[in-house]
Motif scaffolding. Structure first.
Motif, short mmCIF file in Angstrom:
data_model
loop_
_atom_site.label_atom_id
_atom_site.label_comp_id
_atom_site.label_asym_id
_atom_site.label_seq_id
_atom_site.Cartn_x
_atom_site.Cartn_y
_atom_site.Cartn_z
N SER A 65 61.25 4.17 46.44
CA SER A 65 60.83 3.79 47.78
C SER A 65 59.80 2.66 47.82
N ASP A 66 58.97 2.54 46.80
CA ASP A 66 57.88 1.57 46.88
C ASP A 66 57.54 1.02 45.51
N LEU A 67 56.92 -0.16 45.51
CA LEU A 67 56.49 -0.83 44.29
C LEU A 67 55.09 -1.40 44.51
N SER A 68 54.32 -1.48 43.43
CA SER A 68 53.01 -2.13 43.49
C SER A 68 52.71 -2.79 42.16
N TRP A 69 52.21 -4.03 42.22
CA TRP A 69 51.81 -4.77 41.03
C TRP A 69 50.32 -4.59 40.77
N ALA A 96 57.41 4.18 42.94
CA ALA A 96 57.31 5.52 43.55
C ALA A 96 58.71 5.98 43.93
N SER A 97 59.05 7.24 43.60
CA SER A 97 60.44 7.67 43.72
C SER A 97 60.59 9.02 44.40
N ASP A 98 61.80 9.23 44.92
CA ASP A 98 62.17 10.53 45.48
C ASP A 98 62.27 11.61 44.41
N ASP A 99 62.25 11.23 43.12
CA ASP A 99 62.29 12.24 42.06
C ASP A 99 60.91 12.87 41.83
N ARG A 100 59.96 12.58 42.74
CA ARG A 100 58.61 13.17 42.76
C ARG A 100 57.69 12.58 41.70
N THR A 101 58.07 11.48 41.11
CA THR A 101 57.23 10.86 40.09
C THR A 101 56.92 9.41 40.45
N LEU A 102 55.88 8.91 39.78
CA LEU A 102 55.61 7.48 39.73
C LEU A 102 55.79 7.04 38.28
N ARG A 103 56.24 5.84 38.11
CA ARG A 103 56.37 5.28 36.76
C ARG A 103 55.57 3.99 36.67
N ILE A 104 54.93 3.80 35.51
CA ILE A 104 54.19 2.58 35.22
C ILE A 104 54.98 1.80 34.18
N TRP A 105 55.26 0.55 34.50
CA TRP A 105 56.07 -0.31 33.64
C TRP A 105 55.21 -1.44 33.09
N ASP A 106 55.34 -1.72 31.80
CA ASP A 106 54.60 -2.79 31.13
C ASP A 106 55.45 -4.07 31.19
N ILE A 107 54.97 -5.07 31.90
CA ILE A 107 55.74 -6.30 32.14
C ILE A 107 55.24 -7.45 31.26
N ARG A 108 54.26 -7.20 30.40
CA ARG A 108 53.62 -8.30 29.68
C ARG A 108 54.57 -9.10 28.81
N SER A 109 55.52 -8.43 28.17
CA SER A 109 56.43 -9.17 27.28
C SER A 109 57.34 -10.12 28.05
N ILE A 110 57.61 -9.80 29.30
CA ILE A 110 58.45 -10.68 30.11
C ILE A 110 57.69 -11.94 30.51
N LEU A 111 56.40 -11.78 30.77
CA LEU A 111 55.60 -12.92 31.22
C LEU A 111 55.12 -13.80 30.07
N SER A 112 54.89 -13.20 28.90
CA SER A 112 54.24 -13.95 27.82
C SER A 112 55.12 -14.22 26.62
N GLY A 113 56.29 -13.60 26.54
CA GLY A 113 57.12 -13.77 25.35
C GLY A 113 57.65 -15.19 25.19
N PRO A 114 57.71 -15.69 23.96
CA PRO A 114 58.24 -17.05 23.74
C PRO A 114 59.74 -17.14 23.98
N LYS A 115 60.43 -15.99 23.89
CA LYS A 115 61.87 -15.97 24.11
C LYS A 115 62.18 -15.06 25.30
N PRO A 116 63.35 -15.25 25.89
CA PRO A 116 63.73 -14.35 26.99
C PRO A 116 63.68 -12.89 26.54
N ALA A 117 63.10 -12.05 27.38
CA ALA A 117 62.95 -10.65 27.02
C ALA A 117 64.28 -9.92 27.13
N ASP A 118 64.41 -8.82 26.39
CA ASP A 118 65.59 -7.96 26.48
C ASP A 118 65.64 -7.40 27.90
N PRO A 119 66.68 -7.71 28.66
CA PRO A 119 66.70 -7.30 30.07
C PRO A 119 66.78 -5.79 30.27
#
Length: 361
Positions: free
Chosen positions: A105-109, A119-142
């Motif tokens: 339902s919702d996202l926050s950076w 934030a999800s209907d499965d009653r949990t929140l998940r925290i995702w690490d995005i650093r490798s996408i922003l800083s990696g020298p090569k395209p990250a594994d999608p």
């Protein structure tokens, strides 16, 4: 207060300390007979936005769109339970974030753009690490697993989430269990549960210094909470009806934008409790539509609408500047790019598209 302790709203807030004083409404000085004031410079003519891209990154409705604070990514969430990271220019999918078992339902950076909370209907929140996408020298594994924390504690759907702007180690959430919860991201623990409302919490949002949180609810109320103690400092609205579908602080931290399910958006000075502006013309009776402030070129209020359009109002004048057509279902989320004159929008199941709108220079 002990860790994990439940608190209830029991006090009112009547102090103005800590407020930011950057009023967007300039007040002209008093004129005397001996003083001639130059007229203020005319505002530049409004330049309309136009659609430049459309994409379908999900199999179900788009529930949320969020540009990263750095402006290099656009995160989208869907009722299909996935989160996607898109190019903010081409809308090409850079990465898919999977793990939720029900709709998101919702996202926050985080302010540094290194982490994303969902934030999800499965009653949990998940925290995702995005650093490798922003800083990696090569395209990250999608399809790499980037989930570093699963926050569990809500007893029903988690509908809203917001990172503390001052630290990536604290998140607030609101859910259908009528609570606002504050989480320590490092440990994954809920450090405070607030019995905030009598019906589902539709939104939670930190002020920019991280000291207080505003929450809105289907019970028709909008409240301010001390982020440190969980105490209720002020009830901004308590009208029972209509439901508060979204509430958020303005970028300068002095005002609250409140959306209600009677086709209106209101700008409130929360220190005085007075409503200063009302924005209308869109349709909002059913869905919790996420609005946004646009400050990159003038000051605008932007919102989706159940009539399949995106609306832009002049913040000062309250008048509709543009009604953008293109979606084929209700538009329930919009996001404004932090530095460019660019708006993203997302629509429900009969459309399923993310659309990108730009203002020509």
């Amino acid at each position: 207060m002990a860790e994990g302790q439940t608190v209830t709203c029991h006090s009112t807030w009547d102090r103005a300390s800590g407020l930011r004083h950057f009023p967007p409404f300039p007040i002209p000085p008093t004129m005397s007979s001996a003083t001639q004031q130059q007229p203020p410079p005319a505002a530049p003519p409004y330049r309309p936005y136009r659609q430049v891209r459309a994409a379908t990154p999900h199999a179900r409705a788009i529930s949320c769109v969020r540009f990263s604070p750095c402006g290099r990514l656009l995160a989208t969430a869907s009722l299909d339970g996935t989160v996607a990271l898109l190019s903010p220019s081409s809308l090409a999918v850079i990465a898919n974030l999977r793990g939720h078992t029900q709709g998101v339902s919702d996202l926050s950076w985080s302010t540094d753009s290194n982490y994303l909370c969902s934030a999800s209907d499965d009653r949990t929140l998940r925290i995702w690490d995005i650093r490798s996408i922003l800083s990696g020298p090569k395209p990250a594994d999608p399809n790499a697993d980037r989930c570093i924390r699963v926050l569990k504690g809500h007893a029903n759907f988690v509908f809203s989430a917001n990172f503390n702007p001052q630290t990536s180690s604290q998140v607030a959430s609101g859910g259908f269990d009528c609570t606002v919860r504050i989480w320590d991201v490092s440990s994954g623990r809920c450090i405070r549960t607030i019995d905030a409302h009598s019906e589902p919490v539709t939104s939670v949002h930190f002020i920019r210094d991280g000291s207080i949180i505003v929450s809105g609810s289907h019970d028709g109320s909008c409240k301010i909470w001390d982020a440190g103690t969980g105490s209720c400092l002020k009830t901004v609205i308590d009208d029972k009806k209509p439901a508060v579908s979204c509430s958020m602080f303005s970028p300068n931290g002095k005002f609250i934008l409140v959306a209600t399910l009677d086709d209106s958006l209101k700008l409130c000075n929360y220190a005085t409790g007075k409503f200063l502006k009302v924005y209308s013309g869109h349709v909002n009776r059913v869905y919790c539509i996420q609005s946004a402030f646009s400050v990159t070129n003038g000051k605008y209020i932007v919102s989706g609408s159940e009539d399949k359009c995106v609306y832009i109002w002049d913040l000062q004048g309250k008048n509709i500047l543009q009604k953008m057509e293109g979606h084929s279902d209700a538009v329930i989320s919009v996001s404004c790019h932090p530095t460019e004159n660019k708006i993203a929008s997302g629509s429900l199941d009969n459309d399923k598209t993310v659309r990108l709108w730009v203002q020509d220079g």
